[in-house]
Structures are given as C-alpha cells and as structure tokens.
Design an enzyme around this catalytic site. Sequence first.
Site, PDB file in Angstrom:
ATOM      1  N   HIS A 138       0.735  -1.144   0.081  1.00  0.00           N
ATOM      2  CA  HIS A 138      -0.090   0.002  -0.064  1.00  0.00           C
ATOM      3  C   HIS A 138       0.894   1.274   0.179  1.00  0.00           C
ATOM      4  CE1 HIS A 138      -0.240  -0.196   4.759  1.00  0.00           C
ATOM      5  NE2 HIS A 138       0.528   0.876   4.409  1.00  0.00           N
ATOM      6  N   GLU A 143      -4.749   0.546  -0.261  1.00  0.00           N
ATOM      7  CA  GLU A 143      -4.772  -0.778  -0.180  1.00  0.00           C
ATOM      8  C   GLU A 143      -4.961  -1.700  -1.435  1.00  0.00           C
ATOM      9  OE1 GLU A 143      -3.636  -1.938   2.810  1.00  0.00           O
ATOM     10  OE2 GLU A 143      -4.145  -0.500   4.240  1.00  0.00           O
TER      11      GLU A 143
HETATM   12  C1  F6R Z   1       1.988   7.221   6.232  1.00  0.00           C
HETATM   13  C2  F6R Z   1       1.238   6.136   5.023  1.00  0.00           C
HETATM   14  C3  F6R Z   1       1.801   4.615   4.963  1.00  0.00           C
HETATM   15  C4  F6R Z   1       2.919   4.253   5.493  1.00  0.00           C
HETATM   16  C5  F6R Z   1       3.191   2.852   5.181  1.00  0.00           C
HETATM   17  C6  F6R Z   1       4.640   2.416   5.791  1.00  0.00           C
HETATM   18  O1  F6R Z   1       1.474   8.342   5.655  1.00  0.00           O
HETATM   19  O2  F6R Z   1       0.597   6.715   4.252  1.00  0.00           O
HETATM   20  O3  F6R Z   1       1.369   4.149   3.735  1.00  0.00           O
HETATM   21  O4  F6R Z   1       3.822   5.075   4.533  1.00  0.00           O
HETATM   22  O5  F6R Z   1       2.178   2.054   5.930  1.00  0.00           O
HETATM   23  O6  F6R Z   1       4.544   2.450   6.910  1.00  0.00           O
HETATM   24  P1  F6R Z   1       5.873   2.416   8.062  1.00  0.00           P
HETATM   25  O7  F6R Z   1       6.907   3.555   7.418  1.00  0.00           O
HETATM   26  O8  F6R Z   1       5.641   2.644   9.426  1.00  0.00           O
HETATM   27  O9  F6R Z   1       6.382   1.099   7.888  1.00  0.00           O
END
Ligand code: F6R
Length: 247
Positions: A138, A143
């Site tokens: 995503h 998603e």
């Molecule tokens: C954040 C967002 C999400 C995250 C993704 C990865 O604004 O839109 O798509 O970039 O879930 O999250 P991390 O970096 O926590 O693994």
Amino acid sequence: MRIYREKDYNAMSRRAAAVIAAQVVSKPDCVLGLATGSTPVGAYKQLVEWYKQGDLSFAEVRSVNLDEYVGLAPDHDQSYRYFMQTNLFDHVDIRPENTNVPSGLAPDAREECARYEQTVQELGYADLQLLGLGRNGHIGFNEPCDEFPVATHLVDLTESTIEANARFFASAGDVPRQALTMGIGTIMKARKILVVASGADKADAVAKAFFGPITPDMPASILQLHPDVTLVADESALSHVVEAEKR
Ligand code: F6R
C-alpha cells in the site's frame, strides 16, 4: 528508476534526507508531499538537524501530507497531523499555514476529500512526494484492491490494519475505522517520487512493487509507470530485489 542501496536504516535515512534537501535547496518554495509512519522518522530527524545547523530552510516550502485518520483531533497523539508537528514542523521554520494534512474532524469526510484534492491541485501537486511502503504494497492508505483509486478519498480500514494499529491505542475499540487518503492519481501527479523502505519485512513488497506486474493488487506497482522515481532502501529491504531483477 534510481535505486540507492544503503547499508542500514541510518544510512537510508541520511540519503532520503539528502534527496529531500536537494529539492528544497533547488526550489525553496517547492511543494513537498510528506508521509508519516516509522520509515521516514530518521530522515525527518536529519532534516531538522540540517535546519538547526543553518544549512536548510523551509521558510517558503509548502507541504501536503498523504493521509489522516477519520475522527482523530490534530492534537491526538496518533493523528498524522500530530506526527508531522512532533517529527518535523515544530522543529523547523515551515509556516504553519503552508502545511496541509487532511482534517480527520471534518463533519463530512467526503467533502473534506474533495476540498483536500482541490488544495493539492491548486498548489500544482507535489514537486517531490515522499512515500513509505506497506508490507502489502500500500501507498498512503491505498490498500490492495480491484482498481487504482484516482483522487483523495475515504477508505474503510481493513481488519488487519485495525489490528496492527491497535497497539498504539488504549483499546481496539479506539482505533479509527476510516481514513482519508490521497488517491493513486494524486500521488502519480507529483513530479518526483521518493520511496523509502527499510527492513526485511519490506523486501517482498519492494521486489513485487518495482519488479513485478503492475496491478492494483500491489498498489505501489503503479510507480513503475512514473517517469521520476527514486527508491532509497537499506540492504534488507532490497534483499529480494536481486532475484527479482534476474527474472
Ligand atoms: C503514511 C502512510 C503509509 C506508510 C506505510 C509504511 O503516511 O501513508 O502508507 O507509509 O504504511 O509505514 P511504515 O513506514 O511505518 O512501515
């Protein structure tokens, strides 16, 4: 696509910060598309350091964030507005009125999506859009699904996302059920895209997104069609790419 292969999270963060800083230096009034999540935290820290050392200024920068939870106030410690304030905005000279995050408290979430899309459009879309990558591919809250959503829209969070987020809230019942997110079309209109990825749990998503088939089932795979994508990742996040490149 340009790939920076960095040895670990710290090196990945410094490299990502350098790409963002280069954008700000070359166009001080640029529109930065920003992301939350754990991956960009180190890059934001580095940007704050360069600002404090006097090497970087955000005085003319405008920013647009990817997404926000429905129902969370800006000062809720799990809201994305709060994340941006505490990780970046409060520590640099960006003007508060130049920062944009969708409002999680708007009485009509769909109207808020339309308003936000218009704001991003009026700013001319992002010069550089920073993206983290979900383990399922995503980007923003887009998603895996049957078609790529175009504009900023309202999403119902999946049970697995709600479960994964429950650890940040007092109880599972407190986890927001919906979010507002830029669409894939909004993201793709950015002139440059910077994807950051760290850790072995992202290796599969990185390989599939950048070297697999383009499908809404792997939302980040659409980035293969963008003319200016930079991927900054550490070795563990790139560990499945060597095999993917051979296929
Ligand atoms: C954040 C967002 C999400 C995250 C993704 C990865 O604004 O839109 O798509 O970039 O879930 O999250 P991390 O970096 O926590 O693994």
